[in-house]
Design a protein around this motif. Structure first.
Motif, PDB file in Angstrom:
ATOM      1  N   VAL A 266       1.098  -1.010  -0.289  1.00  0.00           N
ATOM      2  CA  VAL A 266      -0.087  -0.162   0.049  1.00  0.00           C
ATOM      3  C   VAL A 266       0.830   1.269   0.096  1.00  0.00           C
ATOM      4  O   VAL A 266       0.622   1.937  -0.460  1.00  0.00           O
ATOM      5  N   PHE A 267       1.855   1.321   0.630  1.00  0.00           N
ATOM      6  CA  PHE A 267       2.914   2.185   0.947  1.00  0.00           C
ATOM      7  C   PHE A 267       3.291   2.850  -0.600  1.00  0.00           C
ATOM      8  O   PHE A 267       4.026   3.494  -0.971  1.00  0.00           O
ATOM      9  N   ARG A 268       4.024   2.078  -1.256  1.00  0.00           N
ATOM     10  CA  ARG A 268       4.585   1.782  -2.415  1.00  0.00           C
ATOM     11  C   ARG A 268       3.119   2.259  -3.787  1.00  0.00           C
ATOM     12  O   ARG A 268       3.813   3.281  -4.344  1.00  0.00           O
ATOM     13  N   HIS A 269       2.141   1.520  -3.444  1.00  0.00           N
ATOM     14  CA  HIS A 269       1.424   1.855  -4.657  1.00  0.00           C
ATOM     15  C   HIS A 269       0.666   3.902  -4.070  1.00  0.00           C
ATOM     16  O   HIS A 269       1.000   4.800  -4.620  1.00  0.00           O
ATOM     17  N   LEU A 270       0.842   4.212  -2.326  1.00  0.00           N
ATOM     18  CA  LEU A 270       0.569   5.742  -2.189  1.00  0.00           C
ATOM     19  C   LEU A 270       1.752   6.295  -2.547  1.00  0.00           C
ATOM     20  O   LEU A 270       1.482   7.420  -3.097  1.00  0.00           O
ATOM     21  N   ARG A 271       2.584   5.841  -2.512  1.00  0.00           N
ATOM     22  CA  ARG A 271       3.565   6.953  -3.240  1.00  0.00           C
ATOM     23  C   ARG A 271       3.592   6.347  -4.470  1.00  0.00           C
ATOM     24  O   ARG A 271       4.408   8.118  -4.839  1.00  0.00           O
ATOM     25  N   ASP A 272       3.515   6.054  -5.069  1.00  0.00           N
ATOM     26  CA  ASP A 272       3.273   6.236  -7.269  1.00  0.00           C
ATOM     27  C   ASP A 272       1.901   7.349  -7.542  1.00  0.00           C
ATOM     28  O   ASP A 272       2.393   8.137  -8.581  1.00  0.00           O
TER      29      ASP A 272
END
Length: 324
Positions: free
Chosen positions: A316-322
């Motif tokens: 989820v963190f990676r998705h929000l960073r994108d």
């Protein structure tokens, strides 16, 4: 006048009830990830199966390692003198002479010469019980039991036996000890590889489930992200949800593994008096769960739940960073 006041009071009460219902609906819809769904139940099943396999593999490796340690300890405390029949010599007298020499060696606790019938009985599992062994040159065995922690001078004892009793040889079982150690290490390595494969498969399943949950709530996540909701808050919702799924699946799988070991222990106890049951117990132990097995299963259950939550949080963190 009174009817007008009553009508206003009723209207205010109705409006208050509508607000309360709206608050309840908001609280029910507060969870970002649905508490129960078909995908969630499927993930719990997958995690339960993976936990069961991991716990079963780890428990079996611990049982075999403990049995191997017991074998090595038992074999290391014993040595064997083998006396081969020699033309012109009395093998019975040679066996007693070898036993007398062994009794004088420091560190020896007990010496037991095998009789002719006992020596022939050792060959029956391989040659059968209907074969007449009286005409065969069956070697005679003398078993030496060592005192706990004692160190025997194998070279000196072997030299004394070869000089006094021609055709005798001393076996300290070092070859078997090395093979047992290699077998135990092999079992541990194989169990570690299986555990790693199970863990990788579970991580992939959690990753796909997390992406599926994010896809189903994509609009909500994007709105929350763009209006200023902290990434930690959004990822924490997923982490809590998948941690609960992992804990539930891990508890089911771990409980199933404990039940499997209990059933195996019960079956082993029922067949303990039979030849096959005695051989299985000698090879793998009694399948009884020790404290180390319980600790391993509980650690696997808790670890899988923690890994499940962390994997979902990272994704989820990676998705929000994108999105940023």
């Amino acid at each position: 006048m009174f009817s007008e006041a009553l009508r206003r009071t009723q209207s205010a009460a109705a409006a208050l009830n509508e607000r309360r219902e709206a608050v309840r609906d908001m609280r029910r819809e507060k969870a970002l990830v649905p508490a129960s769904s078909i995908a969630g139940r499927a993930l719990v099943t997958v995690i339960a199966i993976m936990t069961f396999l991991a716990a079963l593999t780890s428990g079996a490796a611990i049982l075999i390692a403990d049995a191997s340690s017991a074998w090595q300890s038992q074999v290391a405390r014993e040595m064997t003198i083998q006396i081969r029949p020699t033309v012109g010599r009395d093998i019975e007298a040679d066996a007693e002479k070898a036993a007398g020499i062994a009794r004088k060696a420091p560190g020896v606790a007990a010496v037991r010469p095998y009789t002719k019938a006992e020596s022939e009985a050792l060959l029956q599992p391989w040659l059968g019980g209907n074969l007449d062994l009286s005409e065969l040159p069956v070697p005679r065995l003398v078993v030496i039991s060592l005192e706990p922690g004692a160190s025997l001078n194998v070279t000196a004892l072997g030299r004394a036996l070869s000089e006094a009793v021609p055709g005798s040889s001393l076996d300290d079982h070092q070859h078997w000890l090395e093979r047992l150690a290699v077998m135990a290490k092999t079992v541990v390595v194989v169990a570690a590889l299986i555990f790693a494969l199970v863990l990788v498969a579970m991580i992939l399943a959690v990753a796909f489930a997390t992406r599926g949950a994010m896809a189903g709530n994509r609009e909500i996540i994007e709105v929350l992200h763009f209006v200023g909701a902290a990434d930690d808050y959004i990822s924490r919702q997923f982490q809590r949800h998948f941690f609960q799924l992992g804990l539930r699946g891990g508890a089911i799988g771990g409980g199933a593994a404990i039940l499997a070991f209990y059933v195996a222990s019960t079956l082993a106890a029922w067949t303990r008096a039979t030849p096959g049951g005695d051989q299985v117990e000698a090879m793998f132990g009694s399948f009884s769960l020790g404290r180390n097995v319980y600790v391993a299963i509980l650690a696997i259950t808790a670890g899988i739940a923690i890994v499940t939550g962390l994997v979902s949080r990272i994704i989820v963190f990676r998705h929000l960073r994108d999105l940023s």
